[in-house]
Scaffold this active site. Sequence first.
Site: not given
Ligand code: GLU
Length: 311
Positions: A64, A67, A192, A242, A260
């Site tokens: 993430s 992002k 994505y 988050y 993650v």
């Molecule tokens: N590719 C992961 C997902 O979509 C990213 C989540 C993350 O890094 O928080 O679940």
Amino acid sequence: MADVGRIVADIAGEMRGEEHRGKVASYIPPLACVPADKFGLAVVMADGSVHTAGDADQTFSIQSISKVFALTLALGAVGDQLWKRVGREPSGSAFNSIVQLETEHGIPRNPFINAGAIVVCDLLLGRLQPREAIGQMLRFVRELAGDDDTIRIDETVAQAEQDTGFRNMALANYMRAFGNIHSDVGMVLGTYFHFCALAMSCRQLAMAGRYLMHGGRVEGHRVITESRARRINALMMSCGHYDNSGDFAFRIGLPGKSGVGGGILAVAPGIASIAVWSPGLNEAGNSHLGQLALERLVQRTGWSVFEPRVG
Ligand code: GLU
């Protein structure tokens, strides 16, 4: 003046001895194979000096953290129109939560939860084919990191996300039903997943984050306007972790974005760009030791943005 090299080395030493390391993500199968004893830290200072320790040159799945780069590209492509389709509020929910989308008519709370990043990908696909958008992202992070061609996308991870990403599929289809996804859902998700599967080291990531410490510029080249860089930092502070974002601001006080894969990119504006990696996660999906290491770093350097600045 803090001896940053010394502090970085000390923290890496302390993390090596930590018993409680969190839990490595297993819902994306290749991530489950990463050893929990890894720890890397890289700090790039405003003057260009670089301090690293531990596994700072080993690549990991940035997940993430991508992002942030996707948002930067999308703001460059469509400008503030983006905010009609994605909000700017912390979600207070898990990274892959679907519940708010129902009451908020398919508009995700912010670009740093999965739903928001999926809409950001859809915005990029308004002008590009998935292959072009993925190529653009790869060139972008390589350029930001000053890396010619070693940064790559881990196809095994991208494929595993494609095979197991049922929640992300649900999020995308749900938003499509509200009219907030315009391109083909499969193409949006493919893009994505490839962004999430970028593999980078702490050193590369800290280098790539320099534009956020320098008001949108890097080495004399403008990546993004100063006000957008400031706003991306604000969103990283309020939404980068988050449902753990408040605690991150409380403990660390820097704009940051976690993934993650166990990485965190943090920015001390005007001072340093920092990347830390340790694959064990806390309950909210953020690196346990990564947060602890950053907490110690800001305690010893005084880099929290809430620290009174003299002058
Ligand atoms: N590719 C992961 C997902 O979509 C990213 C989540 C993350 O890094 O928080 O679940």
